[in-house]
Design a protein around this motif. Structure first.
Motif, short mmCIF file in Angstrom:
data_model
loop_
_atom_site.label_atom_id
_atom_site.label_comp_id
_atom_site.label_asym_id
_atom_site.label_seq_id
_atom_site.Cartn_x
_atom_site.Cartn_y
_atom_site.Cartn_z
N GLN A 193 0.87 -1.10 0.00
CA GLN A 193 0.15 0.12 -0.20
C GLN A 193 0.85 1.33 0.12
N LEU A 194 0.46 2.22 -0.96
CA LEU A 194 1.25 3.26 -0.61
C LEU A 194 0.19 4.72 -0.39
N LYS A 195 0.81 5.49 0.30
CA LYS A 195 0.10 6.60 0.96
C LYS A 195 0.81 7.92 0.04
N PRO A 196 -0.25 8.78 -0.12
CA PRO A 196 0.03 9.88 -0.98
C PRO A 196 1.57 10.56 -0.45
N GLY A 197 2.45 10.89 -1.47
CA GLY A 197 3.85 11.21 -0.98
C GLY A 197 4.66 10.12 -0.73
N GLU A 198 4.39 8.80 -0.81
CA GLU A 198 5.38 8.02 -0.40
C GLU A 198 5.87 7.40 -1.49
N SER A 209 -7.58 2.12 -9.11
CA SER A 209 -8.23 2.38 -10.63
C SER A 209 -6.94 3.49 -11.27
N SER A 210 -6.65 4.38 -10.62
CA SER A 210 -5.42 5.26 -11.03
C SER A 210 -4.76 6.07 -10.09
N SER A 211 -3.58 6.54 -10.66
CA SER A 211 -2.85 7.32 -9.47
C SER A 211 -1.87 8.41 -10.43
N THR A 212 -1.40 9.48 -9.53
CA THR A 212 -0.72 10.09 -10.42
C THR A 212 0.88 10.00 -9.74
N PHE A 213 1.91 9.55 -10.51
CA PHE A 213 3.33 9.34 -9.91
C PHE A 213 4.15 10.56 -10.19
N ASN A 214 5.43 11.07 -9.64
CA ASN A 214 6.49 11.64 -9.92
C ASN A 214 7.55 10.60 -10.27
N THR A 215 7.84 10.56 -11.63
CA THR A 215 8.97 9.40 -11.93
C THR A 215 10.40 10.17 -12.14
N SER A 216 10.65 11.42 -11.48
CA SER A 216 12.03 12.01 -11.78
C SER A 216 13.11 11.03 -11.34
N ALA A 217 12.75 10.34 -10.45
CA ALA A 217 14.22 9.51 -9.91
C ALA A 217 14.51 8.62 -10.93
N LEU A 218 13.71 8.40 -11.98
CA LEU A 218 14.07 7.41 -13.04
C LEU A 218 14.23 8.24 -14.24
N THR A 219 13.58 9.12 -14.71
CA THR A 219 13.59 9.71 -15.94
C THR A 219 14.37 11.16 -16.06
N PRO A 224 4.64 15.11 -13.60
CA PRO A 224 3.96 13.73 -13.23
C PRO A 224 3.35 13.16 -14.08
N GLN A 225 2.98 11.69 -14.03
CA GLN A 225 2.44 10.82 -15.02
C GLN A 225 1.23 10.28 -14.19
N VAL A 226 0.02 10.06 -14.98
CA VAL A 226 -1.04 9.40 -14.55
C VAL A 226 -1.11 8.23 -14.86
N LYS A 227 -1.10 7.09 -14.00
CA LYS A 227 -1.16 5.57 -14.21
C LYS A 227 -2.46 4.98 -13.96
N MET A 237 9.31 5.48 -7.87
CA MET A 237 8.29 6.53 -8.32
C MET A 237 7.80 7.03 -7.11
N ILE A 238 7.18 8.25 -7.15
CA ILE A 238 6.37 8.65 -5.86
C ILE A 238 5.05 8.89 -5.98
N ASN A 239 4.14 8.33 -5.25
CA ASN A 239 2.62 8.45 -5.22
C ASN A 239 2.20 9.73 -5.09
N LEU A 240 1.68 10.45 -5.92
CA LEU A 240 1.42 12.05 -5.51
C LEU A 240 -0.07 12.32 -5.09
N THR A 241 -1.00 11.38 -5.30
CA THR A 241 -2.31 11.59 -5.00
C THR A 241 -3.10 10.73 -4.15
N SER A 242 -3.85 9.71 -4.56
CA SER A 242 -4.62 9.08 -3.74
C SER A 242 -3.74 7.77 -3.11
N SER A 243 -4.36 7.28 -2.01
CA SER A 243 -3.75 6.04 -1.73
C SER A 243 -4.04 4.80 -2.47
#
Length: 669
Positions: A193-198, A209-219, A224-227, A237-243
């Motif tokens: 489980q990922l909390k926002p900001g984790e 269903s969906s979430s937005t991630f910061n991928t800067s550590a890899l790219t 941000p990218q919506v997955k 990757m960093i989870n930016l929005t919902s759990s």
């Protein structure tokens, strides 16, 4: 003091550089130099241990300054053996560690290095009664080494903080309850489980269903990218929005980020020619200068009147001090390390400093088309069916034939049909490289591929089909032409601007593609590529690459997907893979990996290679130029020992600061 510093002449961290890419020439024999190396710079804690690092030098400086005050005031007690003893006490905090490590070197038959050089110079100064200079030689040498240690540690810390984004723990869902466990203990198939900001700890598949991630550590990209549900989520990757919930698909140490981190950390194991030359040069250079210093002391006896051995010994000691190769042997690897770190921050992985040199010399970039200059997101524009054939049945057969392929065109067919085929219906299958696929389905021979496939089986088709600009997939049933699919691809946004930036660097461009020549020429014209060749089989690409290399006045790079074009990458001087984030095969095959799949990173990679080479050669010229001048002045008695020490330490620090400067370079287009 010296326990925290990397020594200059022959202690360059090779034991930690695993050369895993087959560069045999780089596995040169330095083992005995590094079993006891000084590479403890990673132990430096910048908040608490800098004082401890410099403490021996501080103690030495206090005793030295006190001694100089006593000398200037001509105290009666400060004479003879007491004066000598005081200077020896001042010398020991910085001299003893150097002497100890020098003896360690002797055990490994390494007699000529900067440790023995500095020790001999300081002992010689004691011998001729120059006590203050004897202590100052070792003091300033030690201070210089400590600053070098801090510079190297900072460079490594920058890269580690950039890439090592893996969390140590993960929250695992088990029986509707959550528990925090070590990330290394999470198994494939478990749900985290990922909390926002984790940050994501392991690679997996998104169950939410969906979430937005910061991928800067890899790219290297902060956008941000919506997955969506089912998408691949990677460690770092960093989870930016919902759990969100993720099903783990890869063990911790096999994650994409782990592989990238290992790749960058091991990149220094593949040395550039300049770096290899300097190492070999230092091993020859140091004993040579010992011999020259000895000649400076001995030869004047035979050619001068009133030979004063103390004067010529003093001059030979100056020669020894200034000849130390520290500035070269530390600052040059540090320059390449800075270049690798700068590339990483821009989402570019370089597998070795040797490839930075090649990037600097590129005069020709050869592109694959699909997925490199175009998005590789094919879609079926329309379908043409010959009379007597059923469209639904024909689509079903094409879908089955393409089911074993991972080519984007196969994905476009699957998306167009909308049904995943039952491959058990296939009786036999033959992949025909560069042409297409032959399958037997329900007792019928189905051919799906390009014009070359049709020609190979003497299947006639309308000549007007060749006038279609888009990609066409032709199909024949029992050697009768049945129709074709027209498939289109889109250019990557900004591709034409990126090619223009490449041309600005004085680099020519070429496309080699197996796609229709009309499409290849159209793409080349739209983005501004100099030359383009289409309708190429894999062996044709190899032949063309050989021709390009033979005609090029510099190095040739190939840009592709890193796997399907492996033979061409092997021929090129440097293979650049696009979209390394999605393919393990890409990481294995390519020399340079563009993680975010953007052609804009190619000119940036070239700029980084050129900037690194400039810094390295600036350091070589700076170090040699100043050293030669001071050596000559020392032989003719126009410089003192203390000035020689300042010159040596100063050159080393200037070269190191120049190398560190590279890591802060802004190379955006």
């Amino acid at each position: 003091m010296t326990t925290n510093k990397p020594s200059c002449a022959c202690h360059s961290d090779d034991k930690n550089n695993k050369n895993s890419h087959g560069q045999g020439e780089n596995n040169h024999d330095h083992n005995h130099d590094h079993n006891h190396d000084h590479n403890h710079d990673h132990d430096i804690n910048y908040d608490t241990n800098i004082y401890q690092l410099f403490l021996p030098a501080i103690i030495c400086a206090v005793f030295l300054i006190t001694a100089l005050i006593f000398d200037s005031l001509h105290f009666s007690f400060f004479k003879s053996w007491f004066r000598l003893g005081w200077y020896i006490v001042a010398y020991l905090p910085v001299g003893y560690p150097v002497c100890k490590e020098m003896l360690e070197e002797f055990k490994h038959k390494d007699f000529f290095n900067e440790l023995s050089l500095m020790f001999l110079a300081s002992v010689g100064a004691f011998y001729i009664g120059e006590y203050p200079e004897a202590v100052a030689v070792m003091l300033f040498y030690s201070i210089g080494e400590n600053f070098q240690s801090l510079a190297v540690a900072k460079a490594k810390r920058n890269i580690n903080s950039l890439l090592d984004q893996r969390p140590d723990v993960a929250t695992v869902i088990e029986n509707n309850n959550t528990k925090v466990v070590k990330a290394t203990e999470v198994h494939v198939g478990e749900i985290i489980q990922l909390k926002p900001g984790e940050k994501v700890a392991l690679d997996g598949e998104l169950l939410s269903s969906s979430s937005t991630f910061n991928t800067s550590a890899l790219t290297g990209e902060s956008a941000p990218q919506v997955k969506e549900k089912g998408d691949v989520i990677l460690a770092g990757m960093i989870n930016l929005t919902s759990s969100s919930q993720i099903k783990v698909t890869t063990p911790y140490f096999d994650s994409k980020l782990s592989k990238i981190l290992d790749l960058v950390q091991n990149a220094t194991g593949q040395k550039a020619k300049t770096e290899l030359f300097i190492r070999k040069f230092a091993k020859i250079y140091t004993p040579v200068v010992f011999f020259i210093a000895l000649m400076v002391f001995v030869l004047p006896y035979f050619f001068t009147k009133n030979y004063d051995y103390e004067t010529w010994l003093y001059r030979s000691l100056i020669f020894l001090v200034i000849s130390c190769p520290c500035a070269l042997v530390i600052s040059i690897p540090l320059g390449y390390f800075g270049g690798i770190g700068l590339a990483s921050r821009n989402g570019i992985l370089v597998k070795g400093s040797n490839f930075l040199d090649i990037l600097a010399e590129i005069k020709q970039v050869v592109f694959d088309k699909t997925g490199t200059l175009t998005q590789g997101n094919f879609s079926v524009e329309r379908m043409h069916i010959e009379p007597g054939f059923d469209q639904t049945q024909l689509l079903h057969w094409i879908n089955l034939a393409e089911s074993h392929s991972n080519h984007p065109i196969a994905a476009a067919v699957l998306e167009y049909v909308g049904v995943k085929p039952d491959i058990s219906q296939i009786t036999s299958m033959e992949d025909i490289p560069g042409k297409g696929i032959k399958v037997e389905i329900e007792g019928k021979d189905i051919l799906v591929g390009n014009f070359k496939l049709m020609d190979a089986y003497n299947i006639s088709y309308g000549s007007e089909i060749k006038e279609v600009v888009n990609t066409v997939v032709l199909v024949a049933v029992n050697k009768v032409f049945a129709g074709y699919l027209e498939i289109a691809d889109q250019l990557k946004p900004g591709a034409s601007k990126d090619i223009k930036n490449i041309h600005t660097l004085g680099i020519d461009t070429t496309i080699l593609s197996g796609d229709k020549n009309s499409i290849v020429q159209k793409v080349a014209k739209e983005v501004g590529i100099d030359r383009a060749y289409g309708d190429l089989l894999p062996e044709d690409k190899v032949s063309k690459m050989k021709e390009i290399k033979a005609a090029s006045k510099g190095k040739v790079a190939f840009v592709g997907d890193g796997f399907n074009d492996a033979p061409v990458i092997a021929l090129s001087d440097v293979g650049i893979a696009m979209g390394g984030l999605g393919s393990d095969a890409t990481i294995e095959v390519a020399d340079v990996i563009i993680q975010d799949d953007k052609t804009s990173k190619i000119p940036i990679a070239v700029k980084i290679g050129r900037a690194t080479k400039h810094v390295v050669w600036q350091n070589v010229i700076l170090a040699f130029g100043i050293k030669i001048i001071v050596m000559i002045l020392g032989v003719f008695g126009d410089i003192h020992l203390l000035e020689a020490v300042f010159a040596d330490v100063g050159v080393a620090l200037l070269a190191i600061l120049n190398a560190v400067r590279l890591q802060k370079t802004n190379l955006s287009n």
